[in-house]
Scaffold this motif. Structure first.
Motif, PDB file in Angstrom:
ATOM      1  N   ARG A   1      29.665  39.583   2.552  1.00 52.86           N
ATOM      2  CA  ARG A   1      29.730  41.022   2.350  1.00 52.86           C
ATOM      3  C   ARG A   1      30.652  41.627   3.419  1.00 52.86           C
ATOM      4  O   ARG A   1      30.840  41.054   4.488  1.00 52.86           O
ATOM      5  N   GLU A   2      31.199  42.789   3.125  1.00 53.40           N
ATOM      6  CA  GLU A   2      32.054  43.488   4.082  1.00 53.40           C
ATOM      7  C   GLU A   2      31.227  43.926   5.283  1.00 53.40           C
ATOM      8  O   GLU A   2      30.134  44.483   5.126  1.00 53.40           O
ATOM      9  N   VAL A   3      31.740  43.689   6.489  1.00 57.29           N
ATOM     10  CA  VAL A   3      30.970  43.965   7.702  1.00 57.29           C
ATOM     11  C   VAL A   3      31.823  44.633   8.774  1.00 57.29           C
ATOM     12  O   VAL A   3      33.049  44.492   8.809  1.00 57.29           O
ATOM     13  N   ILE A   4      31.138  45.344   9.651  1.00 57.86           N
ATOM     14  CA  ILE A   4      31.680  45.724  10.947  1.00 57.86           C
ATOM     15  C   ILE A   4      30.661  45.234  11.964  1.00 57.86           C
ATOM     16  O   ILE A   4      29.487  45.600  11.900  1.00 57.86           O
ATOM     17  N   SER A   5      31.107  44.393  12.867  1.00 60.35           N
ATOM     18  CA  SER A   5      30.195  43.751  13.816  1.00 60.35           C
ATOM     19  C   SER A   5      30.488  44.213  15.234  1.00 60.35           C
ATOM     20  O   SER A   5      31.637  44.507  15.595  1.00 60.35           O
ATOM     21  N   PHE A   6      29.427  44.259  16.050  1.00 58.03           N
ATOM     22  CA  PHE A   6      29.514  44.745  17.419  1.00 58.03           C
ATOM     23  C   PHE A   6      28.730  43.787  18.310  1.00 58.03           C
ATOM     24  O   PHE A   6      27.645  43.352  17.940  1.00 58.03           O
ATOM     25  N   GLY A   7      29.274  43.486  19.466  1.00 55.54           N
ATOM     26  CA  GLY A   7      28.553  42.547  20.304  1.00 55.54           C
ATOM     27  C   GLY A   7      29.088  42.441  21.709  1.00 55.54           C
ATOM     28  O   GLY A   7      29.860  43.290  22.189  1.00 55.54           O
ATOM     29  N   PHE A   8      28.652  41.372  22.364  1.00 55.18           N
ATOM     30  CA  PHE A   8      29.025  41.083  23.753  1.00 55.18           C
ATOM     31  C   PHE A   8      29.035  39.579  23.924  1.00 55.18           C
ATOM     32  O   PHE A   8      28.145  38.884  23.433  1.00 55.18           O
TER      33      PHE A   8
ATOM     34  N   PHE B   1      23.217  34.712  19.177  1.00 59.63           N
ATOM     35  CA  PHE B   1      23.633  33.523  18.441  1.00 59.63           C
ATOM     36  C   PHE B   1      23.928  32.358  19.385  1.00 59.63           C
ATOM     37  O   PHE B   1      24.713  32.491  20.327  1.00 59.63           O
ATOM     38  N   TRP B   2      23.301  31.214  19.098  1.00 56.10           N
ATOM     39  CA  TRP B   2      23.558  30.018  19.900  1.00 56.10           C
ATOM     40  C   TRP B   2      24.853  29.338  19.510  1.00 56.10           C
ATOM     41  O   TRP B   2      25.354  28.488  20.245  1.00 56.10           O
ATOM     42  N   HIS B   3      25.417  29.674  18.381  1.00 54.27           N
ATOM     43  CA  HIS B   3      26.704  29.131  17.962  1.00 54.27           C
ATOM     44  C   HIS B   3      27.789  29.561  18.951  1.00 54.27           C
ATOM     45  O   HIS B   3      28.423  28.744  19.612  1.00 54.27           O
ATOM     46  N   THR B   4      28.008  30.866  19.065  1.00 51.48           N
ATOM     47  CA  THR B   4      29.073  31.393  19.913  1.00 51.48           C
ATOM     48  C   THR B   4      28.564  31.950  21.233  1.00 51.48           C
ATOM     49  O   THR B   4      29.350  32.446  22.034  1.00 51.48           O
ATOM     50  N   PHE B   5      27.259  31.899  21.465  1.00 41.61           N
ATOM     51  CA  PHE B   5      26.653  32.340  22.718  1.00 41.61           C
ATOM     52  C   PHE B   5      26.936  33.815  22.982  1.00 41.61           C
ATOM     53  O   PHE B   5      27.208  34.227  24.104  1.00 41.61           O
ATOM     54  N   ASP B   6      26.874  34.617  21.911  1.00 44.48           N
ATOM     55  CA  ASP B   6      27.053  36.052  22.040  1.00 44.48           C
ATOM     56  C   ASP B   6      25.821  36.773  21.499  1.00 44.48           C
ATOM     57  O   ASP B   6      24.964  36.168  20.857  1.00 44.48           O
ATOM     58  N   ILE B   7      25.722  38.066  21.781  1.00 44.80           N
ATOM     59  CA  ILE B   7      24.659  38.892  21.240  1.00 44.80           C
ATOM     60  C   ILE B   7      25.315  39.945  20.371  1.00 44.80           C
ATOM     61  O   ILE B   7      26.349  40.508  20.740  1.00 44.80           O
ATOM     62  N   ALA B   8      24.748  40.193  19.173  1.00 45.39           N
ATOM     63  CA  ALA B   8      25.476  41.004  18.203  1.00 45.39           C
ATOM     64  C   ALA B   8      24.560  41.825  17.318  1.00 45.39           C
ATOM     65  O   ALA B   8      23.369  41.534  17.161  1.00 45.39           O
TER      66      ALA B   8
END
Length: 305
Positions: free
Chosen positions: A202-209, A170-177
């Motif tokens: 929707r209900e989510v669980i997100s994972f990233g760096f 994502f270029w918004h927050t500069f993270d990969i998810a």
């Protein structure tokens, strides 16, 4: 990847990415949860993937090449324009990108040609000569780290059979998810902005760096559950160095990049971290973990034998 060592390059590159990302936003079909917008990792950098402004227009891609350090605009019929990334300010990069598109007969209107959710959000890209640092060594390392993390996230993503996002940058927050969905609809408060409303409908669980920012000034792996169920931050995490960190009214599961690298098997440590964060969120939110499991990327129980 200490943030302090490449902060200036990161701030410049983040704004370069937002310019190209906003072109992608303008020239791609809307997809649920904004999945049409992020970048994807390639063998030389990151790409928008193919896009076009309107039916009948030329199909084109915009790629960041972090090996030769160029921005490459290419069309489906083989035409290409490119220019070097070093030596560019945000303003000159903005102008060169639009000029490359125009030379290929592509006209894209960026709706809001200024940064999104950054401190200088009121300043147009075309006027930003402040951010002009580009260290090729740091930029290449950023892409190499992205590539390694993407590989781990792809492996983790394979274990879930429900609706889930691609692994994307994502270029918004500069993270990969990578994000997993339970399917439950979540009503957002009236004051929620359009980006948030769509991302968390929707209900989510997100994972990233992410690579770090002013609030957490070092690179780290993370996970969160939204909406956050009661008691989440009391759940155990693996490895022992992982922690729950308060972030506003919610919590992030965080594993510092340097802590993961210090172990004997960093890849296994990151996979264990993501799995423990998933189990924590899914357990507290009462997801059907067994039904949604996809061991080794296989859904058919016969093929698992």
């Amino acid at each position: 990847m200490p943030l302090a060592e490449w902060r200036d390059t990161k701030e410049t590159l983040h704004r370069f990415a937002q310019i190209v990302g906003k072109i992608r936003l303008a020239a791609s079909a809307r997809c649920n949860h904004w999945w049409n917008v992020p970048f994807h990792v390639t063998g030389r950098g990151i790409t928008t993937r193919p896009m076009r402004v309107a039916d009948g227009d030329r199909i084109f891609t915009i790629d960041f090449d972090f090996v030769d350090h160029r921005l490459v605009v290419a069309t489906l019929d083989g035409e290409e324009r490119s220019f070097p990334l070093p030596g560019q300010s945000v303003a000159s990069f903005h102008g060169a990108t639009l000029a490359a598109l125009a030379a290929l007969g592509i006209r894209v209107e960026i709706a809001l040609p200024r940064p999104f959710d950054l401190p200088d959000a009121a300043r147009p890209f075309a006027e930003d000569t402040e951010h002009a640092t580009y260290d090729p060594v740091a930029a290449n390392r950023y892409w190499r780290v992205l590539s390694q993390v993407a590989s781990v996230l792809e492996e983790f993503a394979a274990g879930y059979s429900g609706k889930h996002s691609p692994v994307h940058h994502f270029w918004h927050t500069f993270d990969i998810a990578h994000t997993r969905f339970s399917g439950r609809r979540i009503d957002q408060p009236p004051q929620a902005d359009p980006v948030t409303r769509e991302a968390y409908s929707r209900e989510v669980i997100s994972f990233g760096f992410w690579f770090g920012d002013d609030t957490f000034p070092e690179p780290a792996f993370y996970s969160y559950t939204a909406p956050e169920p009661a008691g989440l931050a009391g759940e155990p995490l693996s490895p022992a160095s992982a922690r729950w960190v308060a972030r506003g009214d919610s919590h992030l599961a965080v594993l510092r990049y340097d802590a993961a690298r210090a172990g004997t098997d960093p890849r296994a440590a990151v996979l264990a971290f993501y799995e423990s964060a998933y189990r924590a969120g899914a357990g507290r939110a009462e997801w059907d973990v067994a039904e949604l499991a996809c061991p080794g990327g296989v859904t058919d129980p016969v093929l698992r034998l």
